[in-house]
Write a protein that holds these residues in place. Structure first.
Motif, PDB file in Angstrom:
ATOM      1  N   ASN A  49      15.133  19.052   4.236  1.00  0.00           N
ATOM      2  CA  ASN A  49      13.675  18.889   4.285  1.00  0.00           C
ATOM      3  C   ASN A  49      13.247  17.537   3.734  1.00  0.00           C
ATOM      4  O   ASN A  49      12.365  16.873   4.276  1.00  0.00           O
ATOM      5  CB  ASN A  49      12.987  20.009   3.493  1.00  0.00           C
ATOM      6  N   GLU A  50      13.894  17.145   2.645  1.00  0.00           N
ATOM      7  CA  GLU A  50      13.549  15.854   2.044  1.00  0.00           C
ATOM      8  C   GLU A  50      13.928  14.705   2.972  1.00  0.00           C
ATOM      9  O   GLU A  50      13.169  13.745   3.146  1.00  0.00           O
ATOM     10  CB  GLU A  50      14.253  15.718   0.695  1.00  0.00           C
ATOM     11  N   LEU A  51      15.114  14.789   3.576  1.00  0.00           N
ATOM     12  CA  LEU A  51      15.532  13.746   4.532  1.00  0.00           C
ATOM     13  C   LEU A  51      14.597  13.717   5.733  1.00  0.00           C
ATOM     14  O   LEU A  51      14.242  12.641   6.236  1.00  0.00           O
ATOM     15  CB  LEU A  51      16.969  14.010   4.999  1.00  0.00           C
ATOM     16  N   PHE A  52      14.189  14.875   6.183  1.00  0.00           N
ATOM     17  CA  PHE A  52      13.248  14.934   7.297  1.00  0.00           C
ATOM     18  C   PHE A  52      11.947  14.234   6.930  1.00  0.00           C
ATOM     19  O   PHE A  52      11.408  13.438   7.710  1.00  0.00           O
ATOM     20  CB  PHE A  52      12.969  16.405   7.666  1.00  0.00           C
ATOM     21  N   THR A  53      11.454  14.521   5.734  1.00  0.00           N
ATOM     22  CA  THR A  53      10.206  13.883   5.294  1.00  0.00           C
ATOM     23  C   THR A  53      10.344  12.368   5.262  1.00  0.00           C
ATOM     24  O   THR A  53       9.429  11.629   5.637  1.00  0.00           O
ATOM     25  CB  THR A  53       9.817  14.395   3.892  1.00  0.00           C
ATOM     26  N   ARG A  54      11.523  11.903   4.834  1.00  0.00           N
ATOM     27  CA  ARG A  54      11.724  10.452   4.714  1.00  0.00           C
ATOM     28  C   ARG A  54      11.849   9.779   6.068  1.00  0.00           C
ATOM     29  O   ARG A  54      11.345   8.684   6.267  1.00  0.00           O
ATOM     30  CB  ARG A  54      12.956  10.170   3.866  1.00  0.00           C
ATOM     31  N   VAL A  55      12.548  10.403   7.001  1.00  0.00           N
ATOM     32  CA  VAL A  55      12.778   9.739   8.285  1.00  0.00           C
ATOM     33  C   VAL A  55      11.681  10.034   9.295  1.00  0.00           C
ATOM     34  O   VAL A  55      11.512   9.287  10.259  1.00  0.00           O
ATOM     35  CB  VAL A  55      14.151  10.126   8.881  1.00  0.00           C
ATOM     36  N   ILE A  56      10.937  11.119   9.099  1.00  0.00           N
ATOM     37  CA  ILE A  56       9.866  11.438  10.046  1.00  0.00           C
ATOM     38  C   ILE A  56       8.684  10.505   9.843  1.00  0.00           C
ATOM     39  O   ILE A  56       7.895  10.261  10.733  1.00  0.00           O
ATOM     40  CB  ILE A  56       9.415  12.917   9.905  1.00  0.00           C
ATOM     41  N   GLY A  57       8.577   9.940   8.647  1.00  0.00           N
ATOM     42  CA  GLY A  57       7.508   8.972   8.384  1.00  0.00           C
ATOM     43  C   GLY A  57       6.156   9.630   8.424  1.00  0.00           C
ATOM     44  O   GLY A  57       5.928  10.692   7.853  1.00  0.00           O
ATOM     45  N   CYS A  58       5.246   8.972   9.162  1.00  0.00           N
ATOM     46  CA  CYS A  58       3.874   9.465   9.198  1.00  0.00           C
ATOM     47  C   CYS A  58       3.739  10.697  10.081  1.00  0.00           C
ATOM     48  O   CYS A  58       2.738  11.401  10.020  1.00  0.00           O
ATOM     49  CB  CYS A  58       2.946   8.363   9.710  1.00  0.00           C
ATOM     50  N   GLY A  88       4.730   4.275   4.148  1.00  0.00           N
ATOM     51  CA  GLY A  88       3.845   5.410   4.402  1.00  0.00           C
ATOM     52  C   GLY A  88       2.423   5.007   4.702  1.00  0.00           C
ATOM     53  O   GLY A  88       1.619   5.814   5.132  1.00  0.00           O
ATOM     54  N   ALA A  89       2.090   3.737   4.469  1.00  0.00           N
ATOM     55  CA  ALA A  89       0.698   3.302   4.619  1.00  0.00           C
ATOM     56  C   ALA A  89       0.554   2.243   5.689  1.00  0.00           C
ATOM     57  O   ALA A  89      -0.271   1.354   5.594  1.00  0.00           O
ATOM     58  CB  ALA A  89       0.189   2.764   3.271  1.00  0.00           C
ATOM     59  N   HIS A  90       1.393   2.311   6.733  1.00  0.00           N
ATOM     60  CA  HIS A  90       1.289   1.301   7.788  1.00  0.00           C
ATOM     61  C   HIS A  90      -0.023   1.466   8.552  1.00  0.00           C
ATOM     62  O   HIS A  90      -0.534   2.572   8.718  1.00  0.00           O
ATOM     63  CB  HIS A  90       2.494   1.351   8.726  1.00  0.00           C
ATOM     64  N   LYS A  91      -0.513   0.328   9.041  1.00  0.00           N
ATOM     65  CA  LYS A  91      -1.804   0.340   9.734  1.00  0.00           C
ATOM     66  C   LYS A  91      -1.652   0.628  11.218  1.00  0.00           C
ATOM     67  O   LYS A  91      -2.612   1.008  11.875  1.00  0.00           O
ATOM     68  CB  LYS A  91      -2.500  -1.012   9.550  1.00  0.00           C
ATOM     69  N   GLU A  92      -0.456   0.376  11.743  1.00  0.00           N
ATOM     70  CA  GLU A  92      -0.223   0.573  13.167  1.00  0.00           C
ATOM     71  C   GLU A  92       1.002   1.458  13.386  1.00  0.00           C
ATOM     72  O   GLU A  92       1.990   1.356  12.658  1.00  0.00           O
ATOM     73  CB  GLU A  92       0.008  -0.765  13.875  1.00  0.00           C
ATOM     74  N   HIS A  93       0.885   2.323  14.384  1.00  0.00           N
ATOM     75  CA  HIS A  93       2.015   3.155  14.788  1.00  0.00           C
ATOM     76  C   HIS A  93       2.674   2.513  16.009  1.00  0.00           C
ATOM     77  O   HIS A  93       1.993   1.959  16.865  1.00  0.00           O
ATOM     78  CB  HIS A  93       1.544   4.565  15.146  1.00  0.00           C
ATOM     79  N   PRO A 103       7.902   9.800  18.706  1.00  0.00           N
ATOM     80  CA  PRO A 103       7.468   9.667  17.306  1.00  0.00           C
ATOM     81  C   PRO A 103       7.325   8.211  16.876  1.00  0.00           C
ATOM     82  O   PRO A 103       8.022   7.328  17.362  1.00  0.00           O
ATOM     83  CB  PRO A 103       8.590  10.358  16.527  1.00  0.00           C
ATOM     84  N   CYS A 104       6.416   8.005  15.939  1.00  0.00           N
ATOM     85  CA  CYS A 104       6.216   6.666  15.359  1.00  0.00           C
ATOM     86  C   CYS A 104       7.425   6.292  14.504  1.00  0.00           C
ATOM     87  O   CYS A 104       7.993   7.129  13.809  1.00  0.00           O
ATOM     88  CB  CYS A 104       4.949   6.676  14.508  1.00  0.00           C
ATOM     89  N   ASN A 144       0.833  -1.214   0.000  1.00  0.00           N
ATOM     90  CA  ASN A 144       0.000   0.000   0.000  1.00  0.00           C
ATOM     91  C   ASN A 144       0.860   1.253   0.000  1.00  0.00           C
ATOM     92  O   ASN A 144       0.495   2.271  -0.602  1.00  0.00           O
ATOM     93  CB  ASN A 144      -0.931  -0.006   1.218  1.00  0.00           C
ATOM     94  N   SER A 145       1.999   1.170   0.686  1.00  0.00           N
ATOM     95  CA  SER A 145       2.909   2.318   0.704  1.00  0.00           C
ATOM     96  C   SER A 145       3.430   2.619  -0.694  1.00  0.00           C
ATOM     97  O   SER A 145       3.589   3.789  -1.079  1.00  0.00           O
ATOM     98  CB  SER A 145       4.083   2.047   1.648  1.00  0.00           C
ATOM     99  N   ALA A 146       3.727   1.552  -1.442  1.00  0.00           N
ATOM    100  CA  ALA A 146       4.204   1.738  -2.822  1.00  0.00           C
ATOM    101  C   ALA A 146       3.122   2.415  -3.670  1.00  0.00           C
ATOM    102  O   ALA A 146       3.403   3.331  -4.455  1.00  0.00           O
ATOM    103  CB  ALA A 146       4.585   0.388  -3.429  1.00  0.00           C
ATOM    104  N   LYS A 147       1.875   1.959  -3.476  1.00  0.00           N
ATOM    105  CA  LYS A 147       0.777   2.547  -4.239  1.00  0.00           C
ATOM    106  C   LYS A 147       0.526   3.991  -3.806  1.00  0.00           C
ATOM    107  O   LYS A 147       0.250   4.866  -4.638  1.00  0.00           O
ATOM    108  CB  LYS A 147      -0.488   1.710  -4.052  1.00  0.00           C
ATOM    109  N   MET A 148       0.633   4.232  -2.503  1.00  0.00           N
ATOM    110  CA  MET A 148       0.442   5.585  -1.995  1.00  0.00           C
ATOM    111  C   MET A 148       1.536   6.519  -2.511  1.00  0.00           C
ATOM    112  O   MET A 148       1.274   7.668  -2.883  1.00  0.00           O
ATOM    113  CB  MET A 148       0.433   5.564  -0.470  1.00  0.00           C
ATOM    114  N   LEU A 149       2.757   6.011  -2.553  1.00  0.00           N
ATOM    115  CA  LEU A 149       3.881   6.801  -3.065  1.00  0.00           C
ATOM    116  C   LEU A 149       3.617   7.183  -4.513  1.00  0.00           C
ATOM    117  O   LEU A 149       3.845   8.338  -4.913  1.00  0.00           O
ATOM    118  CB  LEU A 149       5.172   5.990  -2.951  1.00  0.00           C
ATOM    119  N   ARG A 150       3.120   6.228  -5.275  1.00  0.00           N
ATOM    120  CA  ARG A 150       2.828   6.517  -6.692  1.00  0.00           C
ATOM    121  C   ARG A 150       1.751   7.602  -6.803  1.00  0.00           C
ATOM    122  O   ARG A 150       1.892   8.569  -7.578  1.00  0.00           O
ATOM    123  CB  ARG A 150       2.371   5.235  -7.381  1.00  0.00           C
TER     124      ARG A 150
END
Length: 1621
Positions: A1474-1483, A1499-1504, A1493-1494, A1021-1027
């Protein structure tokens, strides 16, 4: 041969005496009639034709013995000296799962052993397939019967007698394999060797040790009550009846003996006889063998042949040849039956013996050699009576003859003159010179050591208290404390203080354990365990034998008492006391090993330098060696229901060291109701020795190792099988306890979690009991599914004997599946995992292949019943299936250390009430980390590719309509549609690539990928969400770029017209000046040019300014339309231009008006406002940053920019578990949009100003002036124009190209270069930050991290980037790569343009620009003026241009080298931090309680979830009464009975245990150990005063245990929490 040689003379001699002499003319000579095992000398002389003899040559040789020949035939000769061991026989190999019959003689012993170890009564039916092929081949064409051959054929060829094979195997086996063989033969009702002959030494061995392990249970008729006797057969005092043969005998002694011991309904071949398969083959090494068996009554007079137990011996061979064996039998037997045909020649052997036994002569008068006179003579000499003579005359049939023998034996048994234990017979054997197997020094020393320990035992309960004190009450109290640490059922208000108290109590109990001196028994036990391997094995066996005897005696008395009480007393307390005594009267080696474990565990609580600790460091290795020797290790203490984890950890670590590198294992476990034959099933299946004797039901769980053969390891992909036997579920002993169901659940969950295959024993006939068991089992499987492990399951139905059971039980299987589905739903509801609706949701299961029907164990009525052949065969089929399943396991097998990690993590989770949300496993964490790392890498590749694609697309859009355009499409709308289609195609391709990589990743067998199978959907789902996210962003950018380009079209046309007009004006001016002959001075020419410039009228109409506030307001209203009319009303109350001027403040109005009771608690009100304020500030910061990124592009405003910001706000608001209202949302959006509109308005106005046509024209005035002069004066413009084109057109384009592409490179470098693991996953990122904070150890840093997480993290990332690129020349290397790429492209474009043979310079430049159109954006503002007033020579221009480009490359390189790193980062189009922050901050989600933090990947995990939670006081929480900061950690609170105030819903108190009802997406795991959150405990302890001052609260009351936490412990806890090795 020489012509003079007539032949050879060979003389054979032995011990100096000539044996035979032979002559031969051949070079080869066969000499026969030599005795076996004798040294011979051969003298060989050459005889000439004239008769003369040469001097003889000597050759010496030794003939093989019969035994050596036989062992060679069986390929056992190497094992005659190096004995076979039990472990070598039990190891798993290809023969284990193949049914191929023996193809050669050497296969026969292994076929026998294979079947015997599985207690198969057909084990003695041995044949070779090659020997049994029919001589009649119908296909040969010869159909005539050869009656002579048919009649005379013996068909015995190389068939072997089973007794020879048994004898050979006993001779080639060590004592422990002999013991196991004797035990299994006894279970099959085979006779076992009593005296084992060795035909080489003419000596025999009394097999006392081999029979030591045989335990028999029977009920003699002489017992006064309906009880039974259970004892080891070697200590049972029984009359012995022996059967021997003198001379030849036409009667089959063994066949008759079998009939004597069998009733008409239950015949069994106890002894091998001539009518059995192979029984008629000549015996080669087994003559002289004395076998023993027993007749044991069951108590039923209608069935029993004999009312009392009797031992039966059978001598193979003629007593005349084996007088020692005969003498032994005469002295130990109550009666000896001598079978004969003729007594004439050998009767003296009968008169030579000193007979204690009654002698019975059994003859066959029908034999031709029978002599009545000889019989009379012997009868007279032996003083026998008529009753001692048994003759089988013609008038007596077989049945009557057998009955007569049985009656005589009955008389002997009823009134035996001699009763003797097998143990006592050893003395007689020694007197006769017979060896005794127990007389070996190792065995005797081991017996002395064992007896020294067990001789002291009188009262077992008292003995345990005195000699084994550590495993008593102290260990049970420690167990309770450990579970209470996890469950916190009795905790008060201060959880952490309570946990600290528990730790102190544990420490005191360990101190109490350490206060005991090691008992005498344990000292002796450990010393004996430290003896050499074989002696240690003897010692353990002697201990086991002694303990079984003791327990049996004790249990016998207790059972009697229990029986009396149950009949006479109604006192339940008395019955419970007896129940407890029965349970505690068991004493075994496991209790001593358990004490060893407690000694070790208590010692490791001491300082490392303590002598008593160092003295016990060798204990784990001792236990590991026992495991390797095939001895079971207690995993779960059945009495305390606990695992000594440190002990088990160090034992398994030592085991891993001992077997390295061959340490891979697969695990098979059995579960089921008590006393349903679980241990027997495992023993039969794998030939192992789990305790099954009376009163010794398995308690807890035991593991045992079985080696996998070297050749078979590739099939199973493991080196060992681990077999786990468990205590029965629904145990009557535990039924009285309140937590018996909990105990069963814990055990089942634990062992199922360790297993690769679990065998479930169930009974279909008891539906209620079956439901209980299935519920326990389904709970375990459901928990394992959620933990990431899917063990296979096989249901076993025992005591189902019908051959059509599988088909007939179709209805039962459907019923079972129905029950499983019901139990799954019930378990799923209890575990709060209700998405599991059926059993097949939990695991792969097929009712047709997952069920096994096994007949009853015994064939007939015990104790004379052999094991049912159907039972053995069915268990064998089950075994083959299990090994097949293990071989096809998708997952890779664990190694021993990974098994240990499963043990630790499963048990820690089991101790918590909520297993699923308490389970943490480092193997799962490792596998998850690897998956996250891989996925992040794929994701980076995806994003980088699409970023590059978008840059190229924007370049193509920017060049659209210019000379650099390559596309044949002339309409911008059509061109953008083409780009959109291309983008979607590219996105789809990369999405498929991502999903394919994910699929391939999960196909791996290494790396425990199967453990994270449950996360596959999340990442998919994360792959689809990324797309989807990338597609939305890409299309926004394309549309914005296209519309901005279209908006510039009119402006570009004006600029083009102005340029053309000026060109004409300048050319006209040149003509005028030439005609008027103006002086060629600069002053005059400047004067003329300025006149022309001032007179020229040009259009100054540019872009018209737009009110950006109106456009933003319009998009905001559209966004809020879906929120309803109230939202529209609120947005109309305030003008957008007035918003965003002041800092955004959250006010109480609207939040708590509906919850009056909360207003009484001012702190909670303040806390919620502060929480909402933090969320708002976070959103504002992110949006403001995005606005500045847009402004940095120096482009015109587009609606997509504000739409992107509104999307960001909606996304963040929707993801937060925070209760807010519509007023808050409208206010926040107005604030952000107002501020953004203000900035965008300035950006828009600045863009208009920069692109004003008149301004652009004036900027180029000097250039036009210079061109005018050059043309007027006819100067060479080539070099100048080349430099102009390079500096004004190419250089800015190259600089932009490098800058745009540098950002992704920096990101790549941070994620792949030095210290890249910091950014590899969110988990490691969090670990790195916390490690940095600990190293820095500053309060301000911790405060910033806790209160301003995003700001802190961004600054930390930025600092890391600066630090990384400030060292060395990495930044320049990245820039230089792109610089060189662009320079090379320009050079190639020049070269290509030169080949086009252009007619003019303008076309040449156009060709260059067109070639670079996909890579560089060449400004039309610079290119337009360059293209006019240009008289340069094309060839010269190209040469100078090439040089200028090279110089530009060098110049730019030098400039880039000198640039400041921080300045460079600020210039970048995409900001790496900013890009690295977005990648490591996750949801971006944070724990609802402590705000950590989770760390979940994708990006589409069901549980934190988060690895480490922290004390709530660190976030400002305080006690409403005392105002002290709170020390409680939410990972402890969720296990307790405490409550929290729910801000999200109704502001009412809710139990922490039910937090998932409010926050269903958060998984807060309990601490895997009490030390797990030491990190934040240390921080709070160290900065308690500072945090209190910051939050205007009183300092927390720090638990005493926190004050002992050191910096080193803190770092260790951090590593453990994040699974950093």
């Amino acid at each position: 041969m020489s012509t003079n040689v007539g032949g050879y003379v060979v003389r054979c001699s032995c011990a100096g005496e000539s044996v035979q002499e032979m002559k031969t003319e051949s070079n080869n000579l066969m000499i026969s009639s030599l005795r076996p095992g004798v040294d011979y000398s051969f003298y060989v002389s050459t005889q000439l034709k004239n008769g003369r003899l040469s001097k003889s040559s000597l050759i010496s040789a030794r003939t093989n013995t019969y035994l050596e020949i036989f062992l060679r035939d069986l390929e056992l000769e190497q094992h005659y000296k190096e004995k076979l061991s039990l472990s070598s026989v039990l190891q798993i190999d290809e023969k284990t799962i193949t049914d191929e019959p023996a193809k050669c003689l050497s296969d026969l012993p292994w076929c026998f052993l294979k079947k015997l170890m599985m207690v198969n009564v057909t084990a003695r039916n041995l044949k070779c397939t090659s020997d049994c092929e029919s001589d009649c081949d119908p296909s040969s064409g010869n159909l005539d019967l050869d009656l002579d051959n048919l009649v005379n054929s013996t068909n015995s060829g190389v068939m072997l007698n089973p007794l020879d094979i048994i004898t050979a195997l006993f001779l080639c086996s060590n004592g422990f394999l002999q013991q196991e063989m004797a035990l299994k033969m006894s279970m099959c009702q085979f006779s076992v060797p009593l005296l084992l002959p060795n035909s080489d030494s003419n000596q025999c061995m009394f097999m006392l040790w081999a029979m030591r392990d045989i335990v028999k249970k029977y009920r003699p008729h002489s017992l006064s009550d309906p009880g039974f006797i259970e004892d080891r057969i070697v200590v049972s005092e029984l009359p012995l009846v022996s059967f021997v043969r003198l001379g030849e005998c036409s009667l089959s002694k063994s066949a008759i003996l079998n009939k004597v011991l069998s009733n008409s309904q239950q015949y069994h071949d106890t002894f091998v006889h001539r009518d059995m398969k192979g029984g008629d083959s000549p015996r080669r090494i087994s003559d002289g063998l004395v076998e023993m068996s027993w007749y044991l009554p069951c108590g039923n007079k209608n069935i029993d042949m004999f009312g009392e137990a009797v031992a039966v011996a059978n001598l193979r061979g003629d007593i005349a040849s084996f007088e020692t064996q005969y003498s032994f039998l005469c002295q130990t037997s109550a009666a000896v039956f001598i079978f004969f045909d003729n007594l004439e020649s050998q009767y003296k052997v009968l008169t030579n013996q000193h007979n204690k036994a009654q002698i019975f002569l059994v003859g066959n008068p029908q034999s031709k050699s029978f002599s009545l006179d000889a019989l009379k003579e012997v009868v007279a000499k032996l003083n026998l009576t008529k009753s001692n003579i048994i003759l089988k005359t013609k008038q007596v049939n077989d049945a009557d003859f057998v009955t007569n023998l049985q009656n005589i034996i009955k008389d002997v048994v009823q009134n035996p003159k001699t009763k003797m234990r097998v143990e006592e017979m050893a003395g007689i054997a020694r007197e006769l010179g017979i060896l005794v197997d127990e007389d070996s020094p190792e065995c005797q020393r081991a017996k002395q050591n064992a007896d020294a320990i067990t001789a002291e035992i009188q009262d077992i309960l008292q003995y345990k208290e005195d000699q084994l004190p550590l495993q008593g009450q102290i260990w049970k109290e420690l167990t309770c404390l450990e579970k209470e640490e996890c469950r916190l059922r009795k905790a008060g208000e201060n959880i952490e203080m309570y946990k600290s108290d528990l730790l102190e109590k544990k420490r005191q109990l360990r101190e109490q354990q350490n206060s005991y001196d090691m008992s005498t028994a344990m000292t002796c036990f450990i010393r004996a365990l430290s003896s050499p391997g074989i002696e240690r094995s003897y010692f353990l066996k002697w201990m086991q034998i002694n303990f079984d005897n003791l327990s049996r005696e004790k249990l016998c008395g207790l059972r009697e008492k229990y029986k009396e009480e149950s009949q006479n007393s109604k006192n339940n307390e008395e019955m419970k006391s007896l129940d407890k005594q029965l349970s505690n009267s068991s004493l075994g080696i496991e209790h001593y090993l358990r004490e060893m474990g407690q000694l070790y565990e208590s010692s490791v609580s001491l300082p490392e330098t303590e002598t008593s600790r160092q003295q016990l460091q060798h204990l784990p290795k001792l236990c590991a060696e026992l495991l390797l020797d095939g001895f079971p290790l207690e995993l779960v203490d059945g009495d305390a229901s606990n695992i000594p984890l440190r002990w088990v950890k160090d034992v398994l670590s030592q085991l891993s060291d001992l077997v390295q590198p061959k340490s891979k294992i697969l695990v098979v476990t059995v579960l089921g109701v008590q006393s349903t034959g679980k241990s027997t099933l495992l023993n039969t299946m794998f030939g192992v020795q789990f305790a099954v004797s009376s009163g010794r039901c398995t308690r807890g769980a035991f593991m045992l190792l079985i080696r996998v053969n070297e050749d078979f390891r590739k099939v199973l992909n493991c080196d060992f099988l681990v077999i786990i036997d468990t205590e029965g579920l629904k145990s009557p002993e535990l039924a009285q306890l309140d937590d018996s169901y909990e105990h069963d659940n814990e055990l089942a969950t634990f062992v199922v979690g360790l297993s690769d295959v679990t065998i479930i024993n169930i009974a279909m006939e008891n539906l209620t009991e079956m439901k209980d068991i299935l519920q326990i089992v389904v709970h375990a499987f459901l928990r394992m599914k959620e933990a990431g492990k899917k063990p296979k399951c096989q249901f076993v139905h025992q005591n189902v004997s019908d051959v059509s059971a599988h088909d007939k039980n179709l209805r039962d299987r459907k019923l079972l599946l129905q029950q499983l589905n019901e139990m799954t739903q019930a378990a799923a509801k209890m575990e709060k995992k209700e998405e599991n609706k059926s059993f097949t949701d939990v695991m792969e299961y097929s009712p047709d292949t997952g069920n096994w029907y096994i007949p009853g164990l015994w064939h007939g009525n015990p104790p004379m019943a052999p094991v049912n052949a159907g039972y053995s065969e069915a268990v064998y089929e089950l075994k083959k299936n299990i090994i097949h399943i293990l071989g096809e396991c998708e997952s890779s097998s664990n190694d021993i250390m990974e098994f240990l990690e499963w043990t630790r993590s499963l048990w820690n989770a089991v101790k918590h009430e909520n297993f699923i949300f308490s389970f943490r496993n480092s193997l799962v964490a490792d596998a998850y980390m690897r998956l996250c790392t891989e996925f992040n890498q794929w994701k980076c590749e995806f994003k980088k590719h699409m970023y590059t694609w978008v840059i190229n697309a924007e370049t193509r859009i920017a060049n659209f309509g210019t000379i650099a355009v390559k596309s044949e499409i002339s309409d911008m709308g059509e061109f953008v549609s083409h780009l959109k289609s291309e983008a979607c195609s590219e996105l789809s391709k990369w999405e498929m690539t991502l999903l394919e990589k994910l699929t391939q990743y999960f196909k791996q067998t290494e790396g425990h990928v199967h453990l994270v199978e449950g996360y596959r959907e999340d990442f998919s789902n994360s792959a689809k969400m990324l797309r989807n996210e990338t597609e939305r962003s890409v299309l926004y950018q394309l549309v914005a770029a296209a519309e901005i380009k279209q908006g510039m079209t009119k402006l570009d046309r004006i600029k083009e017209n102005q340029t053309n007009t000026l060109e004409q004006k300048v050319l006209g001016l040149i003509d005028e000046c030439r005609k008027s002959k103006v002086e060629e001075t600069d002053k005059e020419l400047d004067k003329e040019f300025d006149k022309m410039w001032d007179k020229t009228e040009l259009s100054s109409t540019g872009l018209k300014p737009t009110n950006i506030f109106d456009k933003v307001d319009q998009q905001l209203r559209r966004n809020l339309q879906q929120k309803g009319s109230h939202a529209s009303e609120l947005v109309s109350q305030r003008k957008l231009c007035e918003c965003g001027k002041e800092p955004f403040k959250v006010t109480p109005e609207g939040f708590f008006s509906h919850c009056k009771h909360l207003l009484t608690n001012l702190f909670h009100n303040k806390y919620h406002i502060a929480t909402v304020q933090n969320m708002a500030d976070s959103i504002i910061t992110a949006c403001t940053q995005h606005v500045f990124e847009v402004v940095a592009r120096k482009t015109n405003y587009h609606d997509n920019y504000i739409l992107e910001i509104l999307h960001m706000i909606d996304e963040r608001l929707n993801s937060k578990d925070m209760k807010t209202d519509i007023k808050f949302e409208v206010s926040l959006k107005q604030h952000i949009c107002g501020d953004a509109a203000r900035i965008f308005q300035k950006m828009h106005e600045g863009f208009i100003q920069v692109n004003d046509p008149r301004r652009c024209l004036n900027q180029n005035k000097d250039k036009y002036r210079a061109d005018f002069k050059d043309l007027f004066l006819a100067r060479d413009q080539c070099q100048k124009k080349a430099e102009e084109f390079t500096n004004l057109c190419l250089k800015p384009a190259v600089e932009t190209y490098v800058t745009k592409r540098l950002g992704p490179d920096i990101i790549d470098e941070m994620q792949t270069g030095e210290d890249s693991e910091q950014f590899s996953t969110r988990v490691f990122f969090q670990y790195s930050i916390l490690k940095h904070l600990l190293t820095e150890n500053k309060f301000e840093s911790y405060l910033s991290y806790i209160c301003s997480y995003e700001d802190f993290v961004k600054k930390w990332i930025f600092d890391k980037i600066v630090e990384r690129f400030s060292k060395g020349s990495k930044m320049f290397e990245l820039e230089d790569r792109h610089l060189k790429s662009s320079i090379n492209s320009i050079t190639d474009a020049i070269t290509k343009a030169q080949t086009n043979n252009n007619s003019n310079l303008a076309q040449f430049v156009k060709d260059i620009c067109k070639e670079l159109g996909d890579k560089l954006v060449i400004s039309p503002d610079a290119l337009g003026p360059f293209m006019i007033l240009n008289s340069a020579n094309q060839e010269q221009f190209a040469r100078w241009l090439t040089q200028s480009v090279e110089e530009m490359g060098r110049s730019l390189g030098e400039t880039l080298k000198r640039k400041d790193i921080i300045m460079r980062l600020e210039e970048l189009h995409i900001k790496p931090q900013n890009e690295l922050f977005t990648r490591v901050i996750g949801c971006g989600e944070q724990c609802p309680f402590c705000k950590v933090p989770c760390e979940a990947g994708g990006g589409a995990h069901k549980e934190h979830w988060a690895s480490v939670h922290r004390s709530q006081g660190l976030g400002g929480w305080r006690c409403s009464v005392s105002k002290e900061l709170i020390t409680d950690v939410c990972s402890s609170l969720v296990c307790s009975e405490r409550e929290f105030l729910c801000f999200k819903k109704d502001f009412a108190p809710r139990p922490y245990k039910n937090y998932r009802e409010i926050y269903p997406t958060w998984k807060i795991s309990a601490d895997p150990s009490i030390e797990a959150s030491d990190y934040w405990k240390y921080v709070m302890m160290k900065f308690n005063q500072e945090f209190a001052k910051q939050y205007d609260a009183k300092p927390a009351d720090i638990p005493s245990s926190w004050k002992n936490i050191t910096r080193k412990q803190t770092e260790k806890s951090l590593n453990e929490a994040f699974n950093i090795k």
